[in-house]
Design an enzyme around this catalytic site. Structure first.
Site, mmCIF file in Angstrom:
data_model
loop_
_atom_site.group_PDB
_atom_site.id
_atom_site.type_symbol
_atom_site.label_atom_id
_atom_site.label_comp_id
_atom_site.label_asym_id
_atom_site.label_seq_id
_atom_site.Cartn_x
_atom_site.Cartn_y
_atom_site.Cartn_z
ATOM 1 C CB CYS A 17 100.930 66.168 61.918
ATOM 2 S SG CYS A 17 99.259 67.168 61.499
ATOM 3 N NE ARG A 66 106.061 63.972 59.605
ATOM 4 C CZ ARG A 66 106.145 62.922 58.687
ATOM 5 N NH1 ARG A 66 107.324 62.478 58.227
ATOM 6 N NH2 ARG A 66 105.145 61.969 58.269
ATOM 7 C CD1 TRP A 125 100.861 72.308 56.726
ATOM 8 C CD2 TRP A 125 99.371 70.710 56.091
ATOM 9 N NE1 TRP A 125 100.413 72.621 55.361
ATOM 10 C CE2 TRP A 125 99.470 71.818 55.129
ATOM 11 C CE3 TRP A 125 98.576 69.763 55.725
ATOM 12 C CZ2 TRP A 125 98.678 71.951 53.917
ATOM 13 C CZ3 TRP A 125 97.719 69.707 54.658
ATOM 14 C CH2 TRP A 125 97.703 71.009 53.681
ATOM 15 C CG ASN A 137 101.301 62.077 59.993
ATOM 16 O OD1 ASN A 137 100.770 62.990 59.349
ATOM 17 N ND2 ASN A 137 101.914 61.209 59.667
ATOM 18 N N GLY A 138 97.741 62.272 59.753
ATOM 19 C CA GLY A 138 97.095 61.530 58.816
ATOM 20 C C GLY A 138 95.569 62.097 58.625
ATOM 21 C CD GLU A 176 110.951 73.910 40.544
ATOM 22 O OE1 GLU A 176 109.686 73.188 40.337
ATOM 23 O OE2 GLU A 176 111.484 73.825 41.454
ATOM 24 C CE LYS A 209 110.534 76.062 43.930
ATOM 25 N NZ LYS A 209 110.843 74.596 44.156
ATOM 26 C CD GLU A 267 107.181 75.836 47.030
ATOM 27 O OE1 GLU A 267 108.168 75.862 46.088
ATOM 28 O OE2 GLU A 267 106.870 75.142 48.088
ATOM 29 C CG HIS A 315 96.370 79.194 20.852
ATOM 30 N ND1 HIS A 315 95.542 79.153 19.658
ATOM 31 C CD2 HIS A 315 97.657 78.477 20.651
ATOM 32 C CE1 HIS A 315 96.839 78.705 18.768
ATOM 33 N NE2 HIS A 315 97.786 78.324 19.114
ATOM 34 C CE LYS A 345 112.269 70.470 51.983
ATOM 35 N NZ LYS A 345 112.430 71.156 50.826
HETATM 36 O O1 M6R Z 1 109.167 65.401 49.013
HETATM 37 P P1 M6R Z 1 108.573 65.550 47.640
HETATM 38 O O2 M6R Z 1 109.576 65.892 46.753
HETATM 39 O O3 M6R Z 1 107.777 64.236 47.504
HETATM 40 O O4 M6R Z 1 107.726 66.665 47.633
HETATM 41 C C1 M6R Z 1 106.786 67.020 46.608
HETATM 42 C C2 M6R Z 1 106.392 68.358 46.756
HETATM 43 O O5 M6R Z 1 105.536 68.644 47.847
HETATM 44 C C3 M6R Z 1 107.533 69.416 46.909
HETATM 45 O O6 M6R Z 1 108.348 69.426 45.809
HETATM 46 C C4 M6R Z 1 106.842 70.915 46.840
HETATM 47 O O7 M6R Z 1 106.348 71.368 45.547
HETATM 48 C C5 M6R Z 1 108.024 71.993 47.041
HETATM 49 N N1 M6R Z 1 107.584 72.839 48.357
HETATM 50 C C6 M6R Z 1 108.446 72.657 45.993
HETATM 51 O O8 M6R Z 1 109.120 73.787 46.362
#
Ligand code: M6R
Length: 607
Positions: free
Chosen positions: A2, A30, A77, A103-104, A482, A486, A489, A505, A602
């Site tokens: 948030c 956020r 969020w 927030n929290g 990675e 992507k 997500e 395995h 984000k």
């Molecule tokens: O702001 P940060 O780099 O600490 O965030 C870490 C992860 O939340 C962030 O990399 C997340 O995995 C991304 N959405 C990946 O695309």
């Protein structure tokens, strides 16, 4: 997670509701499950709340002109309670006297709720936020608003930033925090007051800025800012000067920020290399004072989450080879709950795009005192992480808007490579061969971007598959982790990454004609091994898409040629970008909400 925003008008003509909505837009990274705003008008609390993004609030507020001096606002969020208007913030208390944004996480909200229910306090939402709202409201019947807030936080467990307004003090905003960022900015020109989870969301201007430390309460009006400690005693805080330049970031003709951010990577990498260039090598002036500590270093710990963690995973072996230090890489979310041998003389590199990831901050704080030095590799200069680490290396990629990290990830990886070179310079270890290879990275990126149409065609072809396996070996395996992240997500398709040699395995049992395997073969010294593993998948009718530097026609016809410009070492950068383009076009073909995928934010500011 948030984002919290508050505004008190002083000498400007700005309208508090509009100002809060503008600020909230800068905080949607956020979370964007719901949005809301509240104020006090002619002695009445007014709140507007909606499920979804901030823009939807405009139509709720309508064209009615309110005479207001202040407002508070929130973008959510969801942590406790589903996506509904009842659960959106601001939460209003059971007596209809105060509105609160949060927030929290309030960890003991169940016990606190039971305590209040015994006092006949009623609840309308499923949120932990309503519990703290009602708790403060309940104590307001017995003491002043400030004392009630302090009494409430003495009972709360967890970390939080809270901002609220109360009918009995209609020109003030109250702000409390514990281990969550909350900044108050007083505009140098208008004396208007801004309150936010992130000061970079203030309107463009210059500010005297103060962060609220743990268990402090600020009582803010347009004529005074009073900060009290946990015991209710006034605290003198010096604060700092902040200039905010909030340029409107456009998509520059691209359909999505993610697409633009992928394309920005070529010139951004050029700029980063240029900035770090020093004589015939690379150098970080930010680390000048730490040379002695680099020489003292015996280990490097890397701590991060998500894509930032993946950047560390990929760079680990490179850093180890170049510095000869053993390197441990830690998922921040696990760090505090895992046993760690205390290693002397450890330099800790904390990687984060936002610098606000709660897991990452908690991990840093957990062992910070034992580290020789801490280095933040981060994109946001004013973030909590950069303030809490000894040294700060900026990612230099500008604001990343798409939730799915692309340019920040690539910069993290490039900067880790460059840090390895910087460390080896300080340690007197030779690395000359690498210099020309690293300078070729932007050309390899250009090459990938020029192949976008081919990648797009394959992305369309593969968008019918219900499950993806990503694979490779060594750093190509980490690159595939990675790439799988992507795809998950932004396309919502299950994707798993697996070292190619591990398939036999167990995971090979998954293979049939409905399973798509995406393989990365960028490390020539081991490519024959990876190809053998792929043959095993081929023999079981698995569908294979290959990102490789040459065409091994016996495995699959679906090959995207990657030209790493003669470098195996830095191949993870062009291969990752190829993976980004693949996921982007696949998700676009499925009509997903690419920049703001469901359930994500984000910046992940809760543990
Ligand atoms: O702001 P940060 O780099 O600490 O965030 C870490 C992860 O939340 C962030 O990399 C997340 O995995 C991304 N959405 C990946 O695309």
């Amino acid at each position: 997670m948030c984002g919290i925003y508050g505004y008190i008008q002083s000498k400007s003509q700005k309208k508090p509701l509009e100002q809060c909505l503008d600020g909230l837009k800068n905080l949607q990274y956020r979370g964007y499950d719901s949005a809301g705003v509240a104020t006090i008008c002619d002695g009445d609390l007014i709140a507007f709340k909606t499920v979804g993004k901030v823009d939807l609030l405009n139509s709720l507020i309508g064209s009615k002109k309110y005479e207001l001096s202040m407002a508070i606002a929130h973008t959510r969020w969801a942590t406790h309670g589903g996506l509904s208007t009842e659960n959106a913030h601001p939460q209003i208390d059971y007596q209809n006297t105060l509105a609160l944004v949060h927030n929290g996480i309030i960890e003991n909200h169940i016990q606190l709720k039971q305590f209040l229910e015994k006092k006949d306090v009623t609840f309308l939402s499923q949120t932990d936020t309503e519990v703290v709202t009602n708790l403060i409201s309940y104590f307001c019947n017995q003491m002043s608003i400030k004392e009630a807030a302090l009494k409430a936080i003495s009972m709360i467990e967890g970390s939080f930033a809270i901002v609220f307004i109360h009918k009995n003090s209609p020109d003030s905003i109250f702000a409390i925090a514990r281990s969550c960022p909350l900044a108050i900015g007083i505009c140098d020109h208008t004396s208007d007051v801004y309150i936010s989870s992130d000061p970079s969301s203030f309107s463009s201007s210059s500010y005297h800025t103060t962060f609220i430390d743990s268990d402090e309460i600020a009582v803010i009006s347009n004529s005074s800012l009073l900060i009290y400690d946990f015991n209710g005693k006034i605290k003198e805080k010096s604060g700092s000067h902040l200039v905010v330049k909030n340029k409107d970031i456009t998509k520059d003709g691209f359909d999505h920020y993610m697409h633009k951010e992928i394309h920005d990577q070529s010139f951004l990498c050029r700029e980063i290399l240029q900035k770090r260039k020093h004589q015939d090598s690379f150098y970080f002036s930010e680390l000048k004072k730490s040379e002695q500590k680099i020489k003292q270093t015996k280990h490097i710990d890397i701590i991060a989450c998500g894509s930032s963690y993946n950047a560390g995973l990929i760079a680990k072996e490179f850093l180890e080879r170049l510095t000869l230090f053993p390197i441990s890489i830690h998922l921040a979310s696990e760090y505090r709950y895992t046993f760690h041998l205390d290693k002397k003389d450890t330099t800790c590199i904390v990687i984060s795009q936002s610098g606000e990831t709660a897991d990452t901050l908690a991990a840093l704080r957990y062992k910070k005192e034992t580290f020789l030095q801490t280095i933040a590799l981060c994109n946001v200069e004013s973030s909590t992480l950069t303030r809490e680490c000894d040294l700060f290396i900026p990612l230099l990629v500008g604001k990343e808007i798409s939730v799915c990290s692309t340019k920040a990830f690539t910069s993290q990886l490039l900067n880790l490579y460059l840090l390895g070179i910087h460390f080896s310079n300080v340690l007197g270890i030779n690395h000359q061969k690498l210099i020309s290879e690293i300078n070729n990275i932007p050309f390899a990126i250009d090459d990938i971007l020029s192949k976008e149409n081919i990648i797009k065609e394959y992305a369309h072809k593969y968008s019918k598959y219900p499950f993806f396996l990503f694979t490779g070996r060594k750093d190509m395996y980490y690159t595939s982790i990675e790439a799988a992240l992507k795809l998950k997500e932004i396309s919502y398709i299950p994707a798993e990454a697996m070292p190619a040699g591990e398939m036999k395995h167990g995971p090979i049992a998954l293979i049939d004609k409905n399973m798509a395997t995406v393989a990365f073969i960028g490390n020539e010294e081991i490519s024959s091994k990876t190809l053998s593993n792929l043959s095993e998948i081929n023999a079981r009718n698995g569908q294979i898409l290959l990102f490789a530097s040459e065409i091994p026609s016996h495995i699959t016809k679906d090959v995207i040629l990657i030209n790493s410009n003669g470098s195996n070492t830095f191949a993870p950068i062009p291969y990752s970008i190829a993976g980004q383009l693949f996921s982007y076009h696949l998700a676009k073909n499925l009509d997903r909400e690419i920049d703001f995928p469901r359930n994500l934010a984000k910046s992940v500011t809760v543990e």
